[in-house]
Scaffold this active site. Structure first.
Site, PDB file in Angstrom:
ATOM      1  N   GLY A 190       3.062   3.336   3.504  1.00  0.00           N
ATOM      2  CA  GLY A 190       4.403   2.903   3.139  1.00  0.00           C
ATOM      3  C   GLY A 190       5.447   3.952   3.461  1.00  0.00           C
ATOM      4  CG  HIS A 214      -5.092  -1.208  -0.359  1.00  0.00           C
ATOM      5  ND1 HIS A 214      -5.455   0.139  -0.365  1.00  0.00           N
ATOM      6  CD2 HIS A 214      -3.839  -1.259   0.176  1.00  0.00           C
ATOM      7  CE1 HIS A 214      -4.463   0.847   0.146  1.00  0.00           C
ATOM      8  NE2 HIS A 214      -3.476   0.030   0.475  1.00  0.00           N
ATOM      9  CB  CYS A 231      -1.749   3.155   1.852  1.00  0.00           C
ATOM     10  SG  CYS A 231      -0.736   1.850   1.119  1.00  0.00           S
ATOM     11  CB  CYS A 239      -0.109   1.214   7.930  1.00  0.00           C
ATOM     12  SG  CYS A 239      -0.544  -0.133   6.804  1.00  0.00           S
TER      13      CYS A 239
END
Length: 427
Positions: free
Chosen positions: A413, A380, A126, A411
């Site tokens: 993954g 996103h 991300c 954040c």
């Protein structure tokens, strides 16, 4: 390293083991906030596409190389820079095979870039779009290049998540390794349960995201950062139709708390994470021109922002959403700033649960967080998001018409967080 461990200890939940409180970080940036020097890493310009709704939106039939080409071309055209002057291009991507290495090279030729300009891709999930910026900044600071493009792109319509690739069967024997394959929605539920983030707080945060994005869209605040892109899509009748996409498609002005409360949990029958308080899957691209201040000045180019600090840290994979709560303090300390010094925080809204936790844990005033909405409303597109956030942040700081500071964070993954501190120099 000791400083980062201390910060991690402050942010870890009560009862965490020493092993869980350990984190590893990496940093890069320019000089201290408020200073100005010829070696500063500066952002000259940044643009993005609108974000399309994956599978159902206007970009559903558009390949990522076309989206990427649109922003790469527009950024250089806007400032009158020849692609020959670029030292490197780095593209964040998550879902394309090989992190989109072939796609990125094709994209630069679609953009009319000469073969002499190199390109590569990076996948830090991300934060890939932000990591692309970190990589270009690092090359500038090392003296390898003077100018580069940092980009991010994702088509979540054409490539789906879910295939973890080839992994050892031994991962089930090691807790942290096994936690790396926990579905992201379950990590959201873990954060909500472990840190007491109620469904009501999550829905209220999601409502705010849509309300802020709707106001920004209505006021035309996104127009200066969005590149209109004309694409061909297959409509409901199976016919090709040309459309020009210039507005984010996920914003829902009619969202209400009552409507959000009616949505069922998606990942656990008794959970609190719903489609309404999670980020939207999307398609989009963004690009930023980065340079050494001395080189930028010699070319007569503007300075939109200065990269003051950056940090990437590790956190427990099963609560990966807490990453910004650890990464932001690390980046702010590097920049010599506090939360109170920052005007705008762009924190990726992967899930309301983790965004609410991070904002509350750091004591960030809500009005400073995502003033134009975040991923719950805007979408996103994985590899694009980090670059998109920087574009949105720097345009927002410029609108304020004075020296201002902003933070981009998300954040990641498998249990990480990333953050960057930018300064807009003012008029």
């Amino acid at each position: 390293m000791n400083r980062l461990k201390i910060i991690s200890g402050h942010l870890s939940p009560a009862g965490s083991t020493d092993h869980e409180r350990d984190l590893w970080g990496s940093t890069c940036g320019s000089g201290p906030a408020g200073s100005s020097g010829p070696e500063d890493v500066v952002v000259v310009h940044g643009l993005r596409t609108a974000t399309g709704r994956a599978k159902r939106g206007s970009f559903k039939d558009t390949t990522p190389d076309e989206l990427l080409s649109a922003v790469m071309t527009a950024v250089l055209k806007d400032i009158g820079l020849s692609p020959n002057q670029l030292g490197d291009v780095c593209v964040g991507n998550v879902l394309q095979p090989g992190a989109g290495a072939l796609m990125a090279r094709v994209s630069q030729f679609l953009s009319g870039f000469p073969e002499t300009v190199p390109v590569y891709t990076v996948n830090r999930q991300c934060s890939s779009g932000l990591q692309a910026l970190f990589n270009i900044a690092g090359a500038i600071r090392s003296g390898s290049i003077d100018l580069g493009l940092a980009c991010g792109v994702e088509s979540m319509s054409l490539r789906a998540m879910g295939n973890p690739g080839d992994l050892s069967s031994r991962l089930v024997d090691i807790d942290k390794a096994r936690d790396c394959i926990i579905p992201m929605g379950i990590t959201s539920e873990n954060v909500a349960e472990r840190f007491g983030v109620s469904r009501e707080k999550q829905d209220a945060f999601a409502l705010g995201s849509h309300q802020k994005a709707a106001r920004a869209q209505s006021a035309g605040r996104f127009r200066e950062e969005i590149v209109p892109v004309t694409v061909t899509m297959v409509d409901d009748r199976g016919e090709d139709r040309a459309v020009t996409v210039e507005e984010d498609e996920g914003v829902r002005p009619g969202t209400t708390l009552e409507g959000l409360a009616k949505l069922r949990p998606v990942f656990k029958p008794d959970g609190s994470t719903t489609a309404g308080n999670s980020s939207q899957v999307s398609d989009g691209a963004a690009a930023l021109l980065i340079g050494r201040r001395a080189a930028v000045k010699a070319l007569g180019l503007p300075v939109l922002g200065v990269l003051r600090a950056s940090a990437v840290v590790g956190v427990p994979p099963d609560v990966m959403g807490i990453g910004p709560a650890v990464a932001i303090p690390a980046a702010l300390e590097q920049a010599g700033l506090s939360v109170a010094d920052v005007d705008v925080f762009e924190i990726n809204e992967a899930f309301s649960s983790q965004a609410v936790y991070c904002v509350e844990k750091l004591g960030i005033p809500p009005e400073k967080v995502n003033p134009n909405g975040g991923a719950i409303a805007l979408g996103h597109p994985l590899g694009c998001t980090g670059a998109r956030q920087v574009v949105t942040l720097l345009h927002e700081l410029r609108r304020r018409g004075r020296r201002a500071y902003g933070v981009v964070s998300m954040c990641i993954g498998t249990g990480m967080g990333a953050a960057a501190v930018f300064e807009h120099p003012g008029p």
